[in-house]
Write a protein that holds these residues in place. Structure first.
Motif, PDB file in Angstrom:
ATOM      1  N   THR A 113       0.865  -1.171   0.000  1.00  0.00           N
ATOM      2  CA  THR A 113       0.000   0.000   0.000  1.00  0.00           C
ATOM      3  C   THR A 113       0.902   1.221   0.000  1.00  0.00           C
ATOM      4  O   THR A 113       1.794   1.329   0.850  1.00  0.00           O
ATOM      5  CB  THR A 113      -0.916   0.013   1.235  1.00  0.00           C
ATOM      6  N   THR A 114       0.704   2.144  -0.926  1.00  0.00           N
ATOM      7  CA  THR A 114       1.644   3.250  -1.087  1.00  0.00           C
ATOM      8  C   THR A 114       0.945   4.607  -0.987  1.00  0.00           C
ATOM      9  O   THR A 114      -0.165   4.792  -1.490  1.00  0.00           O
ATOM     10  CB  THR A 114       2.371   3.168  -2.446  1.00  0.00           C
ATOM     11  N   VAL A 115       1.638   5.528  -0.343  1.00  0.00           N
ATOM     12  CA  VAL A 115       1.228   6.929  -0.288  1.00  0.00           C
ATOM     13  C   VAL A 115       2.435   7.748  -0.730  1.00  0.00           C
ATOM     14  O   VAL A 115       3.550   7.534  -0.241  1.00  0.00           O
ATOM     15  CB  VAL A 115       0.789   7.342   1.130  1.00  0.00           C
ATOM     16  N   GLY A 116       2.231   8.683  -1.637  1.00  0.00           N
ATOM     17  CA  GLY A 116       3.344   9.429  -2.198  1.00  0.00           C
ATOM     18  C   GLY A 116       3.868  10.530  -1.293  1.00  0.00           C
ATOM     19  O   GLY A 116       3.645  10.548  -0.084  1.00  0.00           O
ATOM     20  N   LYS A 117       4.539  11.483  -1.902  1.00  0.00           N
ATOM     21  CA  LYS A 117       5.167  12.586  -1.191  1.00  0.00           C
ATOM     22  C   LYS A 117       4.189  13.763  -1.032  1.00  0.00           C
ATOM     23  O   LYS A 117       3.300  13.965  -1.853  1.00  0.00           O
ATOM     24  CB  LYS A 117       6.405  13.063  -1.940  1.00  0.00           C
ATOM     25  N   HIS A 118       4.389  14.532   0.043  1.00  0.00           N
ATOM     26  CA  HIS A 118       3.644  15.771   0.283  1.00  0.00           C
ATOM     27  C   HIS A 118       2.131  15.536   0.317  1.00  0.00           C
ATOM     28  O   HIS A 118       1.359  16.381  -0.140  1.00  0.00           O
ATOM     29  CB  HIS A 118       3.979  16.823  -0.783  1.00  0.00           C
ATOM     30  N   CYS A 119       1.706  14.409   0.849  1.00  0.00           N
ATOM     31  CA  CYS A 119       0.274  14.139   0.993  1.00  0.00           C
ATOM     32  C   CYS A 119      -0.192  14.547   2.385  1.00  0.00           C
ATOM     33  O   CYS A 119       0.593  14.635   3.325  1.00  0.00           O
ATOM     34  CB  CYS A 119      -0.020  12.662   0.754  1.00  0.00           C
ATOM     35  N   PHE A 120      -1.493  14.778   2.511  1.00  0.00           N
ATOM     36  CA  PHE A 120      -2.099  15.177   3.777  1.00  0.00           C
ATOM     37  C   PHE A 120      -3.340  14.328   3.986  1.00  0.00           C
ATOM     38  O   PHE A 120      -4.359  14.523   3.324  1.00  0.00           O
ATOM     39  CB  PHE A 120      -2.446  16.664   3.735  1.00  0.00           C
ATOM     40  N   LEU A 121      -3.253  13.369   4.910  1.00  0.00           N
ATOM     41  CA  LEU A 121      -4.365  12.505   5.270  1.00  0.00           C
ATOM     42  C   LEU A 121      -4.881  12.965   6.624  1.00  0.00           C
ATOM     43  O   LEU A 121      -4.185  12.849   7.633  1.00  0.00           O
ATOM     44  CB  LEU A 121      -3.926  11.043   5.340  1.00  0.00           C
ATOM     45  N   MET A 122      -6.097  13.482   6.645  1.00  0.00           N
ATOM     46  CA  MET A 122      -6.625  14.064   7.875  1.00  0.00           C
ATOM     47  C   MET A 122      -7.175  12.982   8.812  1.00  0.00           C
ATOM     48  O   MET A 122      -7.094  11.785   8.528  1.00  0.00           O
ATOM     49  CB  MET A 122      -7.685  15.101   7.538  1.00  0.00           C
ATOM     50  N   SER A 123      -7.732  13.421   9.929  1.00  0.00           N
ATOM     51  CA  SER A 123      -8.135  12.499  10.997  1.00  0.00           C
ATOM     52  C   SER A 123      -9.164  11.473  10.510  1.00  0.00           C
ATOM     53  O   SER A 123     -10.069  11.794   9.736  1.00  0.00           O
ATOM     54  CB  SER A 123      -8.743  13.282  12.166  1.00  0.00           C
ATOM     55  N   TYR A 124      -8.996  10.245  10.978  1.00  0.00           N
ATOM     56  CA  TYR A 124      -9.922   9.134  10.746  1.00  0.00           C
ATOM     57  C   TYR A 124     -10.000   8.697   9.289  1.00  0.00           C
ATOM     58  O   TYR A 124     -10.907   7.944   8.920  1.00  0.00           O
ATOM     59  CB  TYR A 124     -11.328   9.461  11.286  1.00  0.00           C
ATOM     60  N   VAL A 125      -9.097   9.127   8.458  1.00  0.00           N
ATOM     61  CA  VAL A 125      -9.027   8.591   7.095  1.00  0.00           C
ATOM     62  C   VAL A 125      -8.616   7.120   7.163  1.00  0.00           C
ATOM     63  O   VAL A 125      -7.788   6.727   7.988  1.00  0.00           O
ATOM     64  CB  VAL A 125      -8.026   9.398   6.245  1.00  0.00           C
ATOM     65  N   HIS A 126      -9.194   6.309   6.300  1.00  0.00           N
ATOM     66  CA  HIS A 126      -8.806   4.898   6.214  1.00  0.00           C
ATOM     67  C   HIS A 126      -8.370   4.576   4.791  1.00  0.00           C
ATOM     68  O   HIS A 126      -9.102   4.844   3.832  1.00  0.00           O
ATOM     69  CB  HIS A 126      -9.967   3.981   6.599  1.00  0.00           C
ATOM     70  N   LEU A 127      -7.191   3.992   4.656  1.00  0.00           N
ATOM     71  CA  LEU A 127      -6.710   3.449   3.386  1.00  0.00           C
ATOM     72  C   LEU A 127      -6.628   1.942   3.528  1.00  0.00           C
ATOM     73  O   LEU A 127      -5.839   1.422   4.323  1.00  0.00           O
ATOM     74  CB  LEU A 127      -5.335   3.999   3.017  1.00  0.00           C
ATOM     75  N   ALA A 128      -7.421   1.234   2.761  1.00  0.00           N
ATOM     76  CA  ALA A 128      -7.411  -0.228   2.818  1.00  0.00           C
ATOM     77  C   ALA A 128      -6.233  -0.786   2.025  1.00  0.00           C
ATOM     78  O   ALA A 128      -5.441  -0.046   1.422  1.00  0.00           O
ATOM     79  CB  ALA A 128      -8.734  -0.770   2.289  1.00  0.00           C
ATOM     80  N   HIS A 129      -6.129  -2.097   2.037  1.00  0.00           N
ATOM     81  CA  HIS A 129      -5.022  -2.788   1.379  1.00  0.00           C
ATOM     82  C   HIS A 129      -4.920  -2.440  -0.112  1.00  0.00           C
ATOM     83  O   HIS A 129      -5.914  -2.223  -0.793  1.00  0.00           O
ATOM     84  CB  HIS A 129      -5.187  -4.303   1.535  1.00  0.00           C
ATOM     85  N   ASP A 130      -3.692  -2.348  -0.574  1.00  0.00           N
ATOM     86  CA  ASP A 130      -3.376  -2.174  -1.999  1.00  0.00           C
ATOM     87  C   ASP A 130      -3.868  -0.849  -2.577  1.00  0.00           C
ATOM     88  O   ASP A 130      -4.023  -0.726  -3.789  1.00  0.00           O
ATOM     89  CB  ASP A 130      -3.930  -3.336  -2.837  1.00  0.00           C
ATOM     90  N   CYS A 131      -4.123   0.137  -1.736  1.00  0.00           N
ATOM     91  CA  CYS A 131      -4.373   1.480  -2.252  1.00  0.00           C
ATOM     92  C   CYS A 131      -3.056   2.086  -2.724  1.00  0.00           C
ATOM     93  O   CYS A 131      -1.995   1.827  -2.146  1.00  0.00           O
ATOM     94  CB  CYS A 131      -4.996   2.371  -1.180  1.00  0.00           C
ATOM     95  N   HIS A 132      -3.148   2.911  -3.752  1.00  0.00           N
ATOM     96  CA  HIS A 132      -1.949   3.560  -4.291  1.00  0.00           C
ATOM     97  C   HIS A 132      -2.257   5.033  -4.533  1.00  0.00           C
ATOM     98  O   HIS A 132      -3.069   5.373  -5.393  1.00  0.00           O
ATOM     99  CB  HIS A 132      -1.490   2.871  -5.577  1.00  0.00           C
ATOM    100  N   LEU A 133      -1.612   5.881  -3.748  1.00  0.00           N
ATOM    101  CA  LEU A 133      -1.804   7.325  -3.830  1.00  0.00           C
ATOM    102  C   LEU A 133      -0.560   7.972  -4.405  1.00  0.00           C
ATOM    103  O   LEU A 133       0.573   7.604  -4.039  1.00  0.00           O
ATOM    104  CB  LEU A 133      -2.088   7.910  -2.449  1.00  0.00           C
ATOM    105  N   GLY A 134      -0.758   8.950  -5.280  1.00  0.00           N
ATOM    106  CA  GLY A 134       0.353   9.704  -5.827  1.00  0.00           C
ATOM    107  C   GLY A 134       0.839  10.777  -4.876  1.00  0.00           C
ATOM    108  O   GLY A 134       0.722  10.649  -3.651  1.00  0.00           O
ATOM    109  N   ASP A 135       1.352  11.880  -5.430  1.00  0.00           N
ATOM    110  CA  ASP A 135       1.930  12.960  -4.644  1.00  0.00           C
ATOM    111  C   ASP A 135       0.944  14.125  -4.493  1.00  0.00           C
ATOM    112  O   ASP A 135       0.042  14.315  -5.300  1.00  0.00           O
ATOM    113  CB  ASP A 135       3.198  13.482  -5.314  1.00  0.00           C
ATOM    114  N   HIS A 136       1.137  14.916  -3.421  1.00  0.00           N
ATOM    115  CA  HIS A 136       0.378  16.155  -3.196  1.00  0.00           C
ATOM    116  C   HIS A 136      -1.127  15.903  -3.155  1.00  0.00           C
ATOM    117  O   HIS A 136      -1.921  16.688  -3.690  1.00  0.00           O
ATOM    118  CB  HIS A 136       0.713  17.190  -4.274  1.00  0.00           C
ATOM    119  N   ILE A 137      -1.530  14.844  -2.508  1.00  0.00           N
ATOM    120  CA  ILE A 137      -2.949  14.492  -2.394  1.00  0.00           C
ATOM    121  C   ILE A 137      -3.462  14.926  -1.027  1.00  0.00           C
ATOM    122  O   ILE A 137      -2.755  14.801  -0.022  1.00  0.00           O
ATOM    123  CB  ILE A 137      -3.137  12.981  -2.595  1.00  0.00           C
ATOM    124  N   ILE A 138      -4.693  15.429  -0.984  1.00  0.00           N
ATOM    125  CA  ILE A 138      -5.353  15.781   0.268  1.00  0.00           C
ATOM    126  C   ILE A 138      -6.598  14.916   0.408  1.00  0.00           C
ATOM    127  O   ILE A 138      -7.434  14.867  -0.497  1.00  0.00           O
ATOM    128  CB  ILE A 138      -5.735  17.270   0.308  1.00  0.00           C
TER     129      ILE A 138
END
Length: 266
Positions: A113-138
């Protein structure tokens, strides 16, 4: 004393924190009270793990990553097909994960499961298995991403959204709050609703990101052909390819639509 243990000794670890001997922490990492850093975790320079946060196992954090109070990274995937394979979570540099967010490890499907650079995941966010996030995501408070979701660079997902497994969110897309995302959301658009519907280009976001006017103009035309004409989607894509200047962003917009497996919300 092992090298990993030596690194941990130099880091600023609260006496109540628990750090596995196999974990590797850069020299200036901070680990707060009652935090847990489990087996095979790597934490890059300048990162901070807040009180009661947990890195369960197999988590790789880049540099200057912050993990908020009570957040849990690296938990087992919530997938009945999971059989204990060695899988991972990877978080890019300068990403902030706020209080009580959860990021589960991947499965054999993509391993990580990947999260890129400069991302902002706020409170209580859930990322399940095998999610793939790029960069600069809110991703705003309380939003839940099911397994295998892909989010491209600079997308924004507002609070209390639910994203269906295998759905994709294109780059520079904006999704309004409380939306149910069961289909793909193309790049550069605004979307909101239950189920989600499209409401034109994310013009404000594109302006803030410095998009040139000719690019925005061609993207608007592509959007109209695909979603606001009498043509069906494949005909709209065909007409756009025939009549528009195939700038890289226009090409990406059309390719994203053509590659959709779940369909695209209208």
């Amino acid at each position: 004393m092992s090298d990993a243990a030596g690194i941990m000794t130099a880091a600023r670890i609260h006496p109540t924190a628990l750090v596995d001997p196999t974990a590797e922490l850069a020299h200036d990492v901070e680990v707060g009270p009652w935090a847990i850093v489990g087996p095979q975790c790597t934490i890059g320079a300048g990162s901070r793990i807040a009180a009661r946060a947990t890195l369960e196992r197999n988590v790789r954090l880049g540099e200057r990553v912050t993990v908020g109070v009570g957040a849990i990274l690296g938990g087992d995937p919530q997938d009945l097909k999971y059989r204990g394979e060695e899988t991972w979570v990877e978080i890019g540099d300068d990403t902030s994960i706020r209080e009580y967010a959860t990021v589960n490890r991947g499965t054999a499907h993509s391993v990580t499961t990947t999260v890129g650079k400069h991302c902002f995941l706020m409170s209580y966010v859930h990322l399940a298995h095998d999610c793939h996030l790029g960069d600069h995501i809110i991703i705003s408070n309380g939003t839940q991403l099911a397994g295998h979701v892909t989010v491209e660079d600079r997308a924004i997902i507002s609070g209390l959204c639910a994203v269906h497994q295998f759905a994709r969110v294109g780059r520079h897309a904006f999704i309004g709050g409380c939306s149910r995302v069961s289909q793909d959301v193309p790049p550069f658009v605004r979307a909101v609703g239950n189920p989600v519907r499209l409401f034109g280009l994310n013009s404000v976001g594109l302006q803030r990101s410095g998009f040139d006017e000719p690019v925005v103009r061609e993207l608007k035309r592509a959007y109209r052909y695909c979603f606001r004409s009498d043509l069906n989607l494949s005909q709209g894509v065909e007409k756009a390819r025939a009549e528009l200047e195939m700038l890289p962003d226009v090409e990406h917009f059309l390719e994203f639509i053509e590659a959709s497996q779940r369909g695209v919300g209208f």
